[in-house]
Design a protein around this motif. Structure first.
Motif, mmCIF file in Angstrom:
data_model
loop_
_atom_site.group_PDB
_atom_site.id
_atom_site.type_symbol
_atom_site.label_atom_id
_atom_site.label_comp_id
_atom_site.label_asym_id
_atom_site.label_seq_id
_atom_site.Cartn_x
_atom_site.Cartn_y
_atom_site.Cartn_z
ATOM 1 N N GLN A 35 82.949 -27.799 -104.207
ATOM 2 C CA GLN A 35 81.759 -28.606 -104.439
ATOM 3 C C GLN A 35 80.886 -28.606 -103.195
ATOM 4 O OE1 GLN A 35 83.236 -32.456 -105.573
ATOM 5 N NE2 GLN A 35 83.674 -31.832 -107.666
ATOM 6 N N ALA A 36 79.598 -28.353 -103.401
ATOM 7 C CA ALA A 36 78.662 -28.399 -102.285
ATOM 8 C C ALA A 36 78.508 -29.831 -101.790
ATOM 9 C CB ALA A 36 77.309 -27.839 -102.710
ATOM 10 N N VAL A 37 78.423 -29.980 -100.472
ATOM 11 C CA VAL A 37 78.249 -31.292 -99.857
ATOM 12 C C VAL A 37 76.764 -31.526 -99.625
ATOM 13 C CG1 VAL A 37 78.765 -32.714 -97.841
ATOM 14 C CG2 VAL A 37 80.513 -31.185 -98.770
ATOM 15 N N LYS A 38 76.236 -32.611 -100.174
ATOM 16 C CA LYS A 38 74.802 -32.884 -100.040
ATOM 17 C C LYS A 38 74.449 -33.383 -98.644
ATOM 18 C CE LYS A 38 74.075 -33.872 -104.959
ATOM 19 N NZ LYS A 38 73.618 -34.870 -105.953
ATOM 20 N N LEU B 16 75.817 -30.052 -85.502
ATOM 21 C CA LEU B 16 74.851 -31.152 -85.600
ATOM 22 C C LEU B 16 73.477 -30.727 -85.102
ATOM 23 C CD1 LEU B 16 77.101 -34.144 -84.493
ATOM 24 C CD2 LEU B 16 75.902 -33.954 -86.683
ATOM 25 N N ALA B 17 73.434 -29.801 -84.158
ATOM 26 C CA ALA B 17 72.151 -29.346 -83.625
ATOM 27 C C ALA B 17 71.504 -28.283 -84.506
ATOM 28 C CB ALA B 17 72.346 -28.794 -82.212
ATOM 29 N N ALA B 18 72.287 -27.662 -85.394
ATOM 30 C CA ALA B 18 71.767 -26.589 -86.238
ATOM 31 C C ALA B 18 70.880 -27.147 -87.346
ATOM 32 C CB ALA B 18 72.919 -25.793 -86.838
ATOM 33 N N LYS B 19 69.917 -26.351 -87.753
ATOM 34 C CA LYS B 19 68.993 -26.773 -88.811
ATOM 35 C C LYS B 19 69.397 -26.231 -90.186
ATOM 36 C CE LYS B 19 65.050 -27.093 -85.653
ATOM 37 N NZ LYS B 19 63.670 -26.618 -85.340
ATOM 38 N N ASP B 20 70.381 -25.359 -90.219
ATOM 39 C CA ASP B 20 70.724 -24.721 -91.490
ATOM 40 C C ASP B 20 72.164 -24.967 -91.912
ATOM 41 O OD1 ASP B 20 71.947 -23.235 -89.527
ATOM 42 O OD2 ASP B 20 71.469 -21.289 -90.409
ATOM 43 N N ALA B 21 72.787 -26.026 -91.388
ATOM 44 C CA ALA B 21 74.192 -26.291 -91.704
ATOM 45 C C ALA B 21 74.370 -26.605 -93.186
ATOM 46 C CB ALA B 21 74.722 -27.430 -90.847
ATOM 47 N N THR B 22 75.382 -26.017 -93.777
ATOM 48 C CA THR B 22 75.766 -26.301 -95.160
ATOM 49 C C THR B 22 77.261 -26.579 -95.188
ATOM 50 O OG1 THR B 22 76.172 -23.958 -95.633
ATOM 51 C CG2 THR B 22 73.959 -24.814 -96.104
ATOM 52 N N ALA B 23 77.739 -27.131 -96.297
ATOM 53 C CA ALA B 23 79.162 -27.444 -96.392
ATOM 54 C C ALA B 23 79.613 -27.417 -97.830
ATOM 55 C CB ALA B 23 79.452 -28.822 -95.779
ATOM 56 N N ILE B 24 80.875 -27.056 -98.018
ATOM 57 C CA ILE B 24 81.520 -27.175 -99.318
ATOM 58 C C ILE B 24 82.872 -27.838 -99.113
ATOM 59 C CG2 ILE B 24 80.371 -25.180 -100.371
ATOM 60 C CD1 ILE B 24 82.958 -23.587 -99.858
ATOM 61 N N LYS C 281 92.446 -31.547 -99.485
ATOM 62 C CA LYS C 281 91.091 -31.023 -99.511
ATOM 63 C C LYS C 281 90.587 -30.804 -98.087
ATOM 64 C CE LYS C 281 89.482 -32.862 -103.937
ATOM 65 N NZ LYS C 281 88.416 -33.655 -104.607
ATOM 66 N N VAL C 282 89.768 -29.782 -97.933
ATOM 67 C CA VAL C 282 89.121 -29.521 -96.656
ATOM 68 C C VAL C 282 87.633 -29.315 -96.908
ATOM 69 C CG1 VAL C 282 91.172 -28.470 -95.630
ATOM 70 C CG2 VAL C 282 89.479 -27.024 -96.780
ATOM 71 N N THR C 283 86.844 -29.483 -95.871
ATOM 72 C CA THR C 283 85.410 -29.218 -95.939
ATOM 73 C C THR C 283 85.082 -28.118 -94.954
ATOM 74 O OG1 THR C 283 84.923 -31.507 -96.552
ATOM 75 C CG2 THR C 283 83.104 -30.192 -95.680
ATOM 76 N N ILE C 284 84.424 -27.074 -95.440
ATOM 77 C CA ILE C 284 84.043 -25.949 -94.608
ATOM 78 C C ILE C 284 82.556 -26.043 -94.322
ATOM 79 C CG2 ILE C 284 83.910 -23.441 -94.423
ATOM 80 C CD1 ILE C 284 86.295 -23.282 -96.312
ATOM 81 N N VAL C 285 82.224 -26.179 -93.046
ATOM 82 C CA VAL C 285 80.835 -26.286 -92.597
ATOM 83 C C VAL C 285 80.421 -24.947 -91.998
ATOM 84 C CG1 VAL C 285 79.238 -27.448 -91.029
ATOM 85 C CG2 VAL C 285 81.058 -28.756 -92.159
ATOM 86 N N SER C 286 79.254 -24.460 -92.399
ATOM 87 C CA SER C 286 78.734 -23.187 -91.905
ATOM 88 C C SER C 286 77.333 -23.379 -91.350
ATOM 89 C CB SER C 286 78.695 -22.142 -93.033
ATOM 90 O OG SER C 286 79.978 -21.909 -93.565
ATOM 91 N N PHE C 287 77.039 -22.674 -90.265
ATOM 92 C CA PHE C 287 75.690 -22.717 -89.703
ATOM 93 C C PHE C 287 75.451 -21.458 -88.892
ATOM 94 C CE2 PHE C 287 78.428 -24.633 -86.543
ATOM 95 C CZ PHE C 287 77.963 -24.145 -85.335
ATOM 96 N N THR C 288 74.206 -21.232 -88.513
ATOM 97 C CA THR C 288 73.820 -20.083 -87.704
ATOM 98 C C THR C 288 73.501 -20.549 -86.294
ATOM 99 O OG1 THR C 288 72.873 -18.977 -89.625
ATOM 100 C CG2 THR C 288 72.223 -18.151 -87.470
#
Length: 380
Positions: A22-25, A160-168, A186-193
């Motif tokens: 599930q995508a994290v809003k 936290l400083a990234a502007k494109d962070a997403t998570a599932i 359950k785990v949450t995977i956060v991705s950013f550039t």
């Protein structure tokens, strides 16, 4: 057989789990909760000590073996997150690990430093600029910036400083190694550039159901792998004056799912100090003004139709045949191979390099093979 079945079950379970991801809003809420749980909200500096082992990356003696290990003792790392400063000091030696045909590694004191966009080592009081490429793939400063961003608290700060962070968020119904196995969690995977010195890198981090960062991962250019995986696993967390920090750091370079050689280092953390004075130092002029020397190929005729192609730290040899040419050894990287190919064309005009001979698979001797392969040369 049991192990094989267990591994297959783990992969199938993970695949099944991703179907219900599930995508994290509110990614920021996830990161802030983790930062709070790990005591990192007011963390400015950290210093930790450890011991364990590290490896000679790219120097395996067999294709089914891990990177050769050596002992690491008296390890200390000091980090100032705001200054983007990191200093590592340790002693490395052969220890109890097998020689694998090499002479024993003598005791060597190592000091590795990152300061913003600059990286260098110290030999006593002398700074040694790192203008080359790590494993001939990525600049050292960029690599150390990535290494800072995939530490436990460094990851949260960078995300936290990234502007494109997403998570599932996804369930884990299988098991994995390095102490991360658990069923029905359950785990949450956060991705950013992350923007580094010369480019962008994707960083992923796994936050577990206790809001602790248990795994971070990125990858960087490598002339052998193409993309080389860099994964840090954090377990055995302990509270140090209100800051949660792992006491076992297990790190991979090279994909553990695809290659037997991947274990980079494992450190047992013995002590952690938080918000202590970290002595940074100005970037030395020798480091600030250092430049990467151009690739240079110097040829020397050894016999009729045979030339040594030197001029760098690694050599090649050109051999002329009636209808084609052969190069022996394609070391380092594409830049080196292109320069060697150009010199071969000058020495033996109008003859294709039909074969390139690789003497052994170590990264420093195989890093230029992809360039030959891309132009249709057969690798021997």
């Amino acid at each position: 057989m049991k192990r094989t079945v267990a591994v297959l079950a783990a992969f199938l379970g993970l695949a099944a789990g991703t179907a219900s991801a599930q995508a994290v809003k509110d990614v920021r809420a996830v990161l802030e909760a983790s930062m709070k749980a790990m005591g990192g909200a007011n963390l400015k500096t950290i210093r930790y000590t450890a011991n364990g082992w590290s490896s000679r990356i790219g120097q395996t003696y067999g294709l089914a073996e891990d990177w050769p290990h050596y002992e690491v003792a008296d390890y200390t790392r000091a980090i100032d997150y705001d200054a983007q400063w990191s200093r590592e000091d340790y002693t490395r030696r052969q220890g109890k690990y097998p020689l694998l045909g090499r002479p024993p590694m003598l005791d060597e004191r190592v000091t590795s430093i990152l300061s913003g966009n600059y990286a260098w080592d110290m030999q006593g009081e002398k700074p040694v600029p790192l203008t080359g490429l790590y494993l001939d793939g990525v600049p050292y400063a960029e690599l150390r910036q990535l290494e800072l961003a995939i530490t436990p608290h460094g990851f949260l700060k960078a995300a936290l400083a990234a502007k494109d962070a997403t998570a599932i968020t996804l369930p884990i119904v299988g098991a994995s190694d390095a102490g991360l196995s658990a069923f029905g969690r359950k785990v949450t995977i956060v991705s950013f550039t992350m923007q580094t010195t010369i480019g962008k890198h994707r960083i992923n981090g796994t936050i577990n159901d206790q809001n602790l960062v248990e795994l971070t991962d990125t990858w960087f250019p490598n002339p052998v792998y193409g993309d080389m995986d860099y994964e840090m696993r954090f377990t055995k967390y302990k509270n140090f004056d209100g800051v949660q920090f792992p006491t076992l750091l297990h790190v991979h370079q090279g994909d553990p799912r695809l290659n037997p050689a991947h274990n980079y280092y494992e450190y047992n953390v013995t002590d952690v100090k938080t918000n202590v004075a970290v002595a940074t130092m100005p970037v030395p002029d020798a480091v600030r003004n250092a430049t990467l020397p151009p690739v240079k190929v110097e040829s020397q005729k050894l016999a009729d139709g045979v030339w040594l192609l030197g001029g760098g730290s690694h050599n090649s040899m050109l051999v002329e045949f009636k209808d084609f040419a052969t190069v022996v050894e394609a070391p380092q990287n594409e830049a080196r191979s292109l320069a060697v190919i150009e010199e071969a064309g000058r020495l033996v005009p109008n003859k294709l390099i039909r074969y390139v001979v690789n003497t052994h698979h170590h990264f420093d001797h195989a890093g230029g093979l992809r360039t030959y392969l891309s132009q249709g040369t057969t690798v021997i």
